[in-house]
Design a protein around this motif. Structure first.
Motif, short mmCIF file in Angstrom:
data_model
loop_
_atom_site.label_atom_id
_atom_site.label_comp_id
_atom_site.label_asym_id
_atom_site.label_seq_id
_atom_site.Cartn_x
_atom_site.Cartn_y
_atom_site.Cartn_z
N LYS A 142 65.49 -69.54 45.93
CA LYS A 142 66.72 -69.33 45.16
C LYS A 142 67.18 -70.64 44.53
CE LYS A 142 69.08 -65.34 47.10
NZ LYS A 142 70.28 -64.88 47.79
N ARG A 143 67.14 -71.70 45.32
CA ARG A 143 67.54 -73.01 44.80
C ARG A 143 66.60 -73.44 43.67
NH1 ARG A 143 68.82 -76.48 50.24
NH2 ARG A 143 70.61 -75.23 50.93
N SER A 144 65.33 -73.19 43.86
CA SER A 144 64.35 -73.58 42.86
C SER A 144 64.58 -72.81 41.56
CB SER A 144 62.94 -73.33 43.39
OG SER A 144 61.99 -73.62 42.41
N LEU A 170 67.76 -74.08 39.95
CA LEU A 170 67.50 -75.40 39.37
C LEU A 170 66.73 -75.28 38.07
CD1 LEU A 170 67.69 -78.46 39.63
CD2 LEU A 170 65.56 -78.40 40.93
N ARG A 171 65.74 -74.41 38.01
CA ARG A 171 64.96 -74.22 36.79
C ARG A 171 65.83 -73.65 35.67
NH1 ARG A 171 59.14 -71.93 38.96
NH2 ARG A 171 58.57 -73.83 40.04
N ILE A 172 66.68 -72.69 36.01
CA ILE A 172 67.58 -72.12 35.01
C ILE A 172 68.54 -73.18 34.49
CG2 ILE A 172 69.46 -70.47 34.64
CD1 ILE A 172 67.98 -68.57 36.55
N ALA A 173 69.06 -74.00 35.38
CA ALA A 173 69.98 -75.07 34.97
C ALA A 173 69.26 -76.08 34.07
CB ALA A 173 70.56 -75.76 36.20
N LYS A 216 62.66 -70.13 53.64
CA LYS A 216 61.91 -70.03 52.39
C LYS A 216 62.66 -69.29 51.28
CE LYS A 216 57.44 -71.09 53.97
NZ LYS A 216 56.21 -71.38 53.42
N PRO A 217 63.34 -68.17 51.53
CA PRO A 217 64.05 -67.52 50.43
C PRO A 217 65.16 -68.39 49.85
CG PRO A 217 63.75 -65.97 52.23
CD PRO A 217 63.29 -67.30 52.71
#
Length: 100
Positions: A10-12, A15-18, A5-6
Motif C-alpha cells: 500500500k505504501r509503495s 508512493l508511486r501515485i504521489a 507485506k500488504p
C-alpha cells in the motif's frame, strides 16, 4: 510477517501515485512556462520594433532641430501629412493595406 507485506505494498502504491502526480505537475509547469516565454518573446519583438521606429523619429527630429529645417514649409507639410493625415485639395491618397 504476513501482516507486514500488504502495508508495504500500500505504501509503495501510494508512493508511486504521489511521484507520478508530482512528475505530471512538473511537466505541466514546464510546458506552461515555455508558453509564457514564447509570449514574452513575441511581446519583446513588438516592443523592440516600436522602439526602433521611435528612435528613427527621434533622430529625424534631432537632425531637423540641429539644421534648423523645422521652420521650412517642406518639413511642416510632411509632418501634417504623416501625423495629421492632411492632404492637398483634389489630391488622392492611396494606402497600402498589404503592410509592405
Amino acid at each position: 510477517m504476513i501482516n507486514g507485506k500488504p502495508k508495504r505494498r500500500k505504501r509503495s502504491i501510494i508512493l508511486r501515485i504521489a511521484l507520478l502526480a508530482f512528475a505530471v505537475y512538473i511537466v505541466v509547469s514546464i510546458v506552461n512556462q515555455q508558453i509564457q516565454i514564447g509570449q514574452k518573446k513575441q511581446e519583446l519583438s513588438t516592443v523592440s520594433q516600436q522602439l526602433n521606429a521611435q528612435n528613427l523619429k527621434n533622430e529625424e527630429l534631432k537632425t531637423a532641430l540641429e539644421t534648423g529645417t523645422t521652420d521650412s514649409d517642406e518639413f511642416i507639410q510632411r509632418k501634417a501629412r504623416e501625423e495629421l493625415n492632411y492632404v492637398k485639395p483634389n489630391e488622392r491618397v492611396f494606402v497600402n493595406i498589404a503592410g509592405d
